[in-house]
Design a protein around this motif. Structure first.
Motif, PDB file in Angstrom:
ATOM      1  N   PHE A   1       0.846  -1.191   0.000  1.00 55.90           N
ATOM      2  CA  PHE A   1       0.000   0.000   0.000  1.00 55.90           C
ATOM      3  C   PHE A   1       0.880   1.239   0.000  1.00 55.90           C
ATOM      4  O   PHE A   1       1.957   1.250   0.592  1.00 55.90           O
TER       5      PHE A   1
ATOM      6  N   MET B   1       0.167   4.932   1.276  1.00 58.00           N
ATOM      7  CA  MET B   1      -0.795   5.738   2.022  1.00 58.00           C
ATOM      8  C   MET B   1      -0.360   7.194   2.019  1.00 58.00           C
ATOM      9  O   MET B   1       0.706   7.522   2.538  1.00 58.00           O
TER      10      MET B   1
ATOM     11  N   THR C   1      -5.319   5.674  -0.157  1.00 61.93           N
ATOM     12  CA  THR C   1      -4.551   4.440  -0.189  1.00 61.93           C
ATOM     13  C   THR C   1      -4.616   3.822  -1.573  1.00 61.93           C
ATOM     14  O   THR C   1      -5.708   3.590  -2.093  1.00 61.93           O
TER      15      THR C   1
ATOM     16  N   TRP D   1      -3.053   0.550  -3.883  1.00 60.24           N
ATOM     17  CA  TRP D   1      -2.387  -0.749  -3.786  1.00 60.24           C
ATOM     18  C   TRP D   1      -1.654  -1.051  -5.087  1.00 60.24           C
ATOM     19  O   TRP D   1      -2.228  -0.965  -6.171  1.00 60.24           O
TER      20      TRP D   1
END
Length: 285
Positions: A129, A131, A221, A223
């Protein structure tokens, strides 16, 4: 002395996370804050009630906005991944996650989905991830909490039933005495400044403090699969399958600009996808 890229890579492999400072310029942070406020305003009240622990979690394809694909292919984001040795990543999903003022903590969880495959029990780079917190964070307004090394080593929290997250006690934060909200052995706080990015392993146990401030605390976020081409074919298959089976995501990607198109995972082989499983098995010691 600033931490080198090699040291950040070592920290990511060892602890499951690292931080890159000042990845986003102030103008981009302002643009993303405006996008997030607009996105949050589109949601209905029930969404927030069901997800009181998270605040809200809105996938970027639900209410398309041009700022999110700009972030996905942002040179700073891709540059941070490249410094870690991940110069050919693939994007999987992304969310606007925001905790309203005076809202409860986020429950402890990990987001790995490959626990049926041996790769999950190794240190081979997999899913990460990124963030981006859009405000400066601290324990008072809901900064990230995590347990270093828990992506590779079993912790008592791994034995908590994942279905608990869907219950009123946890998902709606009706019972803050539940173990999912408690201080955990080995946890650390990860406060950051707006414009920084936290890179973390999907398998890492993490949560967030309650937001005790008067302002929303928003994080975007995204991915990525760091080295998609080096993953076993059964893993590539499940990653690409997850994308193609999501009609909304597929429709969104068809409209995406070339920079995002180049980051979409694709698989054309004949290997069967590994079963989806988000609970670690006995192989995690």
């Amino acid at each position: 002395m600033p931490i080198t890229a090699v040291e950040k890579r070592n920290q990511l492999m060892r602890d499951g996370f690292c931080i890159f400072e000042n990845v986003l310029e102030p103008e981009m942070v302002a643009k993303l804050n405006a996008m997030s406020e607009w996105t949050i305003a589109q949601e209905d009240e029930e969404h927030f009630e069901q997800r009181r622990s998270q605040g809200c979690i809105i996938p970027y394809w639900k209410f398309p906005h041009p700022a999110f694909p700009e972030l996905i292919a942002h040179p700073g984001a891709l540059g941070a991944l490249a410094q870690l040795g991940f110069d050919d990543p693939r994007v999987w999903s992304g969310f606007v996650i925001s905790k309203p003022p005076h809202s409860p903590p986020l429950y402890w969880h990990q987001d790995g989905v490959l626990w049926e495959h041996p790769i999950s029990y190794t240190d081979q780079p997999q899913q990460y991830f990124l963030m981006y917190y859009l405000v400066d964070t601290s324990p008072e307004n809901g900064c990230l909490r995590l347990i270093p090394g828990s992506h590779l080593k079993r912790h008592a929290l791994h034995d908590m039933d994942r279905r608990a997250h869907e219950s009123d006690e946890v998902g709606r934060a009706k019972d803050l005495s539940h173990p999912a909200f408690q201080k955990a052995e080995g946890e650390v706080d990860v406060p950051v400044r707006a414009g920084d990015v936290v890179v973390g392993d999907a398998r890492l146990l993490h949560s967030a403090h309650a937001n005790q401030s008067d302002q929303w605390r928003t994080v975007l976020t995204i991915w990525y699969w760091a080295l998609y081409a080096e993953l076993p074919e059964a893993v590539q298959a499940v990653v690409a399958e997850h994308v193609t089976e999501n009609a909304e995501w597929t429709a969104w990607t068809e409209e995406a600009d070339p920079g995002v198109q180049a980051l979409i995972p694709r698989y054309s082989g004949g290997v069967e996808a590994v079963p989806w499983n988000n609970s670690p098995k006995e192989g995690l010691f």
